[in-house]
Write a protein that holds these residues in place. Structure first.
Motif, mmCIF file in Angstrom:
data_model
loop_
_atom_site.group_PDB
_atom_site.id
_atom_site.type_symbol
_atom_site.label_atom_id
_atom_site.label_comp_id
_atom_site.label_asym_id
_atom_site.label_seq_id
_atom_site.Cartn_x
_atom_site.Cartn_y
_atom_site.Cartn_z
ATOM 1 N N LYS A 71 0.868 -1.185 0.000
ATOM 2 C CA LYS A 71 0.000 0.000 0.000
ATOM 3 C C LYS A 71 0.891 1.217 0.000
ATOM 4 C CE LYS A 71 -4.233 -1.087 2.459
ATOM 5 N NZ LYS A 71 -4.896 -0.943 3.747
ATOM 6 N N MET A 72 0.722 2.063 -0.983
ATOM 7 C CA MET A 72 1.570 3.251 -1.035
ATOM 8 C C MET A 72 0.716 4.506 -1.066
ATOM 9 S SD MET A 72 4.111 1.943 -3.931
ATOM 10 C CE MET A 72 4.180 0.190 -4.173
ATOM 11 N N LEU A 73 1.069 5.409 -0.182
ATOM 12 C CA LEU A 73 0.253 6.598 0.007
ATOM 13 C C LEU A 73 1.082 7.850 -0.291
ATOM 14 C CD1 LEU A 73 -2.263 8.033 1.448
ATOM 15 C CD2 LEU A 73 -0.903 7.829 3.533
ATOM 16 N N GLN A 126 1.862 11.689 0.087
ATOM 17 C CA GLN A 126 1.597 12.712 1.088
ATOM 18 C C GLN A 126 2.027 14.079 0.581
ATOM 19 O OE1 GLN A 126 1.575 11.762 5.339
ATOM 20 N NE2 GLN A 126 3.406 10.620 4.802
ATOM 21 N N ILE A 166 5.935 9.786 -1.582
ATOM 22 C CA ILE A 166 5.520 8.584 -0.837
ATOM 23 C C ILE A 166 6.477 8.428 0.342
ATOM 24 C CG2 ILE A 166 4.996 6.118 -0.959
ATOM 25 C CD1 ILE A 166 4.567 6.319 -3.867
ATOM 26 N N SER A 195 3.357 7.594 6.040
ATOM 27 C CA SER A 195 3.469 6.876 4.782
ATOM 28 C C SER A 195 4.122 5.523 4.910
ATOM 29 C CB SER A 195 4.274 7.723 3.820
ATOM 30 O OG SER A 195 4.422 7.038 2.619
ATOM 31 N N ASN A 196 3.867 4.663 3.936
ATOM 32 C CA ASN A 196 4.663 3.475 3.726
ATOM 33 C C ASN A 196 5.536 3.751 2.512
ATOM 34 O OD1 ASN A 196 3.227 1.937 5.650
ATOM 35 N ND2 ASN A 196 1.594 1.661 4.145
ATOM 36 N N PRO A 207 -1.902 13.315 4.239
ATOM 37 C CA PRO A 207 -2.143 12.443 3.084
ATOM 38 C C PRO A 207 -2.689 13.267 1.917
ATOM 39 C CG PRO A 207 -3.052 11.496 5.082
ATOM 40 C CD PRO A 207 -2.653 12.897 5.428
ATOM 41 N N VAL A 232 -4.779 5.708 -2.808
ATOM 42 C CA VAL A 232 -3.685 4.869 -2.317
ATOM 43 C C VAL A 232 -3.367 3.841 -3.408
ATOM 44 C CG1 VAL A 232 -3.066 3.164 -0.553
ATOM 45 C CG2 VAL A 232 -4.429 5.164 0.060
ATOM 46 N N LYS A 292 -2.426 0.326 -4.514
ATOM 47 C CA LYS A 292 -2.404 -0.998 -3.896
ATOM 48 C C LYS A 292 -1.869 -2.013 -4.893
ATOM 49 C CE LYS A 292 -6.304 -0.046 -0.907
ATOM 50 N NZ LYS A 292 -7.771 0.003 -0.963
#
Ligand SMILES: [Zn+2]
Length: 459
Positions: free
Chosen positions: A75-77, A79, A96, A101-102, A258, A264, A266
């Motif tokens: 999962k990448m978000l 920001q 990201i 964040s991941n 975010p 996001v 995925k």
């Protein structure tokens, strides 16, 4: 020696074949006139919204993360990283990374150095502080950031590692080589290991120089009884030193939130595996394998593997030619000619069949090494049938000893003084005689053989 800890945050331009920015369809072209590759999105016009992230850029970052041994997050978000600077029209950068964040990749390890984080972000515009002009061509270009743990214990280690990193990234064409890389380098020394960060150092050699200077500066400060403060510094390229920028108290708060305009990202295991399958063998593994499999020297393998195209050419050539000859001629002669032309192997039309023919002629002693050197120079310029050319131009080495002996005898007759010098102990006089035969035969005789022959004839 003082114990040091050093870590890097490396930035590079992601090399995307579609040459398109991260959140719009504007093209990436370093040579374009200022403000010609722009649109409402990458100039952050009011009301503009980003398009979905360039898929190729996301995939490249995943590939980089995998090459560096990272675990890839599913999962990448994106920001918003807020800061106020003239090169940032939106007032925030989409990245990201940051507090919620991941990153794309985490917990990696590359050649003994832990990789904390590999992520994707957009580049700001280019601001000229002298004229005040802003060029938005660069705004929104995909960037990769690679963050290491402070695991480097010496600047030599840092230098070698950076070289290997660049080679590895080039294996997957991950970054734009021409654009170079930049890094923030953090350096701390014993006993307190207070972290000093040197911001925005461009080029690999400057990254190492900045670290070297910083270690010396901190050591000197301690000797003078001063404390090392946590601070941010800049690298002054002209004077090869770092200069104070701001203290820890002035550190920026980026107020990460975010990004509400982007979903996001995925992905699943299958997606990651699909990318993993496209990855080549890593350079350090390849060096070990070539050394083992072909019994070549480690230094040869190291040079051959510095370029994936060169290492692949080596493996194709060794199917027909002895590994010793292939390694030597590719490593020294081919690279010599490429360096002379300032070209990369992939930029020239070198036909491997022609090269194999040439090296087989060398291996079977059908042509001399000086002849072969001239031929490889020609081959780099354009492909041609080497065997046919050697026949046509009568370039085969003279192996007929009677013929060679006659030529040598003539040279001896015409250079009696040099022969006398040799007899009187001037060993290098022999080189002159050999040179005369090489000239007469246009390099078609083997210098080693001639040496022996002259010694026999004169003594
Ligand atoms: Zn645009």
């Amino acid at each position: 020696m003082t114990k040091i800890k050093c870590g890097l945050e490396i930035h590079g331009y992601v090399n995307v074949e579609n040459k398109t920015k991260l959140f719009c369809n504007c093209s990436i072209d370093e040579n374009a006139k200022p403000n010609t590759n722009i649109c409402p999105i990458c100039t952050a016009m009011p009301g503009s919204k980003p398009m979905l992230a360039n898929k190729e850029a996301v995939d490249k970052i995943i590939a980089i993360a995998l090459m560096l041994g990272c675990k890839v997050n599913k999962k990448m978000l994106f920001q918003r990283k807020h800061y106020s600077w003239p090169d940032l029209p939106a007032g925030y950068q989409k990245t990201i990374s940051g507090s919620y964040s991941n990153p794309v990749g985490v917990n990696g390890k590359f050649l003994g150095i832990k990789i904390a984080d590999v992520h994707l972000e957009e580049d700001p515009a280019r601001w000229d502080p002298v004229t005040g002009e802003v060029d938005y061509n660069r705004s929104g270009t995909p960037l990769v950031e690679i963050v290491t743990e402070p695991d480097f214990e010496s600047t030599n280690q840092l230098r070698d590692w950076l070289k290997s990193l660049l080679t590895t990234l080039n294996y997957i064409k991950a970054i734009n080589k021409n654009a170079g890389v930049k890094a923030d380098t953090n350096v701390s020394i014993e006993p307190n290991f207070n972290r000093v960060e040197v911001k925005n150092v461009n080029s690999f050699s400057n990254i190492v120089k900045a670290a070297e200077y910083e270690i010396l500066r901190q050591e000197e400060s301690l000797k003078e009884g001063k404390k090392i403060e946590q601070e941010t510094r800049a690298f002054d390229e002209k004077n090869n030193k770092t200069v104070f920028m701001r203290s820890k108290e002035q550190a920026a708060d980026y107020m990460f939130i975010p990004e509400p305009d982007l979903p996001v990202i995925k992905i699943d295991d299958k997606y990651i595996e699909r990318i993993r399958k496209t990855l080549p063998e890593k350079p350090d593994e390849k060096i070990k394998r070539l050394t083992r499999e072909y019994k070549i020297k480690k230094e040869d393998a190291f040079v051959l593997c510095s370029d994936i195209v060169l290492s692949e050419l080596f493996e194709k050539v060794t199917k027909k030619v002895s590994a010793e000859i292939a390694a030597r001629w590719l490593r020294f002669e081919l690279l010599r000619v490429l360096n002379y032309h300032k070209k990369e192997l992939e930029e020239v039309k070198l036909d491997e069949k022609n090269l194999i023919e040439l090296l087989l002629l060398v291996e079977n002693k059908k042509i001399t090494e000086p002849t072969a050197k001239k031929l490889i120079e020609k081959l780099v310029e354009k492909p041609f049938d080497v065997k046919k050319y050697v026949k046509q131009e009568k370039l085969e080495s003279i192996s007929d000893t009677d013929e060679l002996e006659q030529i040598c005898k003539d040279v001896i007759k015409n250079n009696q003084k040099v022969v006398d010098d040799y007899k009187n102990g001037r060993k290098e006089a022999l080189n002159y005689l050999v040179g005369q035969v090489m000239r007469t035969t246009k390099g078609k005789a083997s210098p080693k053989e001639l040496n022996e022959l002259f010694k026999k004839l004169i003594d």
